[in-house]
Design a protein around this motif. Sequence first.
Motif, short mmCIF file in Angstrom:
data_model
loop_
_atom_site.label_atom_id
_atom_site.label_comp_id
_atom_site.label_asym_id
_atom_site.label_seq_id
_atom_site.Cartn_x
_atom_site.Cartn_y
_atom_site.Cartn_z
N GLY A 1 50.89 47.25 67.09
CA GLY A 1 49.71 47.48 66.26
C GLY A 1 49.09 48.83 66.52
O GLY A 1 48.88 49.63 65.60
N TYR A 2 48.80 49.13 67.78
CA TYR A 2 48.08 50.36 68.11
C TYR A 2 48.87 51.61 67.75
O TYR A 2 48.35 52.53 67.12
N ASN A 3 50.13 51.66 68.15
CA ASN A 3 50.93 52.85 67.84
C ASN A 3 51.10 53.01 66.33
O ASN A 3 51.13 54.14 65.82
N ALA A 4 51.21 51.89 65.60
CA ALA A 4 51.31 51.98 64.14
C ALA A 4 50.04 52.57 63.54
O ALA A 4 50.09 53.31 62.56
N ALA A 5 48.88 52.24 64.14
CA ALA A 5 47.62 52.83 63.67
C ALA A 5 47.60 54.33 63.93
O ALA A 5 47.14 55.11 63.08
N LEU A 6 48.10 54.76 65.09
CA LEU A 6 48.20 56.20 65.37
C LEU A 6 49.10 56.88 64.34
O LEU A 6 48.79 57.97 63.84
N LEU A 7 50.21 56.23 64.02
CA LEU A 7 51.13 56.78 63.02
C LEU A 7 50.45 56.89 61.65
O LEU A 7 50.64 57.87 60.93
N ALA A 8 49.66 55.88 61.31
CA ALA A 8 48.95 55.90 60.03
C ALA A 8 47.98 57.08 59.96
O ALA A 8 47.83 57.71 58.91
N GLU A 9 47.32 57.36 61.08
CA GLU A 9 46.43 58.53 61.11
C GLU A 9 47.22 59.82 60.89
O GLU A 9 46.76 60.73 60.20
N LEU A 10 48.40 59.89 61.48
CA LEU A 10 49.19 61.12 61.42
C LEU A 10 49.79 61.36 60.03
O LEU A 10 49.88 62.50 59.58
N VAL A 11 50.24 60.30 59.36
CA VAL A 11 50.85 60.49 58.03
C VAL A 11 49.79 60.62 56.95
O VAL A 11 50.08 61.16 55.87
N GLY A 12 48.59 60.11 57.20
CA GLY A 12 47.52 60.23 56.23
C GLY A 12 47.70 59.33 55.02
O GLY A 12 48.63 58.52 54.93
N ASP A 13 46.79 59.49 54.05
CA ASP A 13 46.81 58.64 52.87
C ASP A 13 48.06 58.83 52.02
O ASP A 13 48.47 57.92 51.29
N GLY A 14 48.68 60.00 52.12
CA GLY A 14 49.86 60.26 51.31
C GLY A 14 51.16 59.81 51.93
O GLY A 14 52.22 59.89 51.30
N GLY A 15 51.09 59.32 53.15
CA GLY A 15 52.29 58.86 53.84
C GLY A 15 52.39 57.35 53.87
O GLY A 15 51.58 56.64 53.25
N ILE B 1 54.29 38.44 67.71
CA ILE B 1 53.92 39.85 67.81
C ILE B 1 53.64 40.42 66.42
O ILE B 1 52.71 41.22 66.23
N VAL B 2 54.42 40.00 65.44
CA VAL B 2 54.20 40.46 64.07
C VAL B 2 52.82 40.03 63.57
O VAL B 2 52.06 40.84 63.02
N GLU B 3 52.49 38.76 63.79
CA GLU B 3 51.19 38.27 63.33
C GLU B 3 50.05 38.95 64.08
O GLU B 3 49.01 39.28 63.49
N ARG B 4 50.25 39.17 65.37
CA ARG B 4 49.24 39.86 66.17
C ARG B 4 49.01 41.27 65.66
O ARG B 4 47.86 41.70 65.47
N ALA B 5 50.11 42.01 65.41
CA ALA B 5 49.98 43.38 64.92
C ALA B 5 49.29 43.42 63.56
O ALA B 5 48.41 44.25 63.31
N ARG B 6 49.69 42.50 62.68
CA ARG B 6 49.09 42.47 61.34
C ARG B 6 47.59 42.19 61.41
O ARG B 6 46.79 42.85 60.74
N THR B 7 47.21 41.24 62.25
CA THR B 7 45.79 40.88 62.37
C THR B 7 44.97 42.04 62.89
O THR B 7 43.92 42.39 62.33
N PHE B 8 45.44 42.67 63.98
CA PHE B 8 44.66 43.74 64.60
C PHE B 8 44.62 44.99 63.73
O PHE B 8 43.59 45.69 63.69
N LEU B 9 45.70 45.29 63.04
CA LEU B 9 45.69 46.44 62.14
C LEU B 9 44.69 46.24 61.01
O LEU B 9 43.96 47.17 60.65
N ASN B 10 44.66 45.04 60.47
CA ASN B 10 43.69 44.76 59.40
C ASN B 10 42.26 44.85 59.92
O ASN B 10 41.38 45.44 59.27
N GLU B 11 42.01 44.29 61.12
CA GLU B 11 40.66 44.33 61.69
C GLU B 11 40.21 45.76 61.97
O GLU B 11 39.02 46.09 61.87
N ALA B 12 41.18 46.62 62.32
CA ALA B 12 40.83 48.01 62.64
C ALA B 12 40.81 48.91 61.42
O ALA B 12 40.52 50.11 61.53
N GLY B 13 41.11 48.35 60.23
CA GLY B 13 41.04 49.12 59.00
C GLY B 13 42.32 49.82 58.61
O GLY B 13 42.30 50.74 57.78
N TYR B 14 43.45 49.35 59.14
CA TYR B 14 44.74 49.96 58.82
C TYR B 14 45.61 48.98 58.04
O TYR B 14 46.80 48.81 58.32
#
Length: 401
Positions: free
Chosen positions: A102-116, A127-140
């Motif tokens: 989840g966390y590293n995917a959020a960092l990646l989302a910041e780096l690629v921006g809205d166009g990526g 782990i999949v459900e955990r990552a999905r939940t936390f990414l949604n809660e953090a706004g990703y």
Amino acid sequence: MTTDNDVEEAAALRAAMVCELRDQGACQSERVAAAFAAVPRHLFTPGESLKVAYAVDIAPIVKRGDNGLTISSVSAPHLQATMLEAADIKPGMRVCEVGSGGYNAALLAELVGDGGHVTTVDIDPEIVERARTFLNEAGYDRVDVMRADAEEGVPDAAPFDRIIVTAGSWDIPPAWIDQLADDGRIVVPLRLKGTTRWIAFDRDGSGLVSRSYGLCVFVPFQGAGSHTERTVTIEDGVVLRLDDENLKVNGDALRRASHLPRIERWSGVVFDMPDEQALFLLTNASDMALLYADQEAVDRELIARPALKGVPALIGSDSFAYRAARPNDDMSSGYESGVYAHGPSAENLAARYTDLLHRWADKYHRRGAASIRYLPEPADPPALSSGVIAKRHGTVVITWP
């Protein structure tokens, strides 16, 4: 319940983490530093204190297997920053992360921006459900989280400009190369001679060639890409780990050798950059393996302290030798490289080992000296040697130009 004080403390600790990552050289670009400053890491590490969540060298454990071993963790920020810098991710890129937290995917989302676009995949449904939940809660919520065996990649979302692997991989599946853009890059923690190096690979003809690499530790791959490492027990608490199925080891003879008095031979060359030195040693002698000892074996003075974390060892038919270090004020690091050896052939192995230490010090005493190539099948690899490592789907070739 999150209080205003918690939010303020998290923000302060996050800023301090970014400063420390800069000071350590892990964050070298403004874009990577900004990503770490933006993503609330503590939201991905529930149950941990804020200080632990934002510690640069701590990897909080997410899940253990039935045997108690870690099977999922949130990687330490220092390692994540180092690998993200090596990946050189640009706005608008399509990125696949293999191994979700989840966390590293959020960092990646910041780096690629809205166009990526970021796709993160894991084989474990929890782990999949955990990552999905936390990414949604953090706004990703724009990150795609998928459950799959990453051995097959994610063909429906390919091609990818970057593939970032966050689990220890023994090989590089063909799907990853097939799904990589022509000018793409893959950053993968690859098992080499019993140790793991993250390697930033670029395409080079039909294969891959390294741009940079570094020592790392990751939880091992699960699913079709998993691999059981060969081990040979020498004595209670003393084992050899081998990447070469063809290396013959006489465990009984080495057990007898371990109980004989050791000899010490000192090289007169500096001991520093042990990870770089170890990679050279492991890939320049076909009879080199990793020797491990637990604390009890060290306390019994059966094996010396260097083996606690694994040390390259030359293996003979009835003897073995491994790397040592001792204080020496004449050395730039304050330490001198040397050799401990046991067994009837101890002198011969110690001499060979010392010669390798001199070769490394004379020619390769720097970071990034090795060139690492990956040749996928059906490439025609060179004959097996100390620097040629056969894998399931291809061959790793490590040279020291």
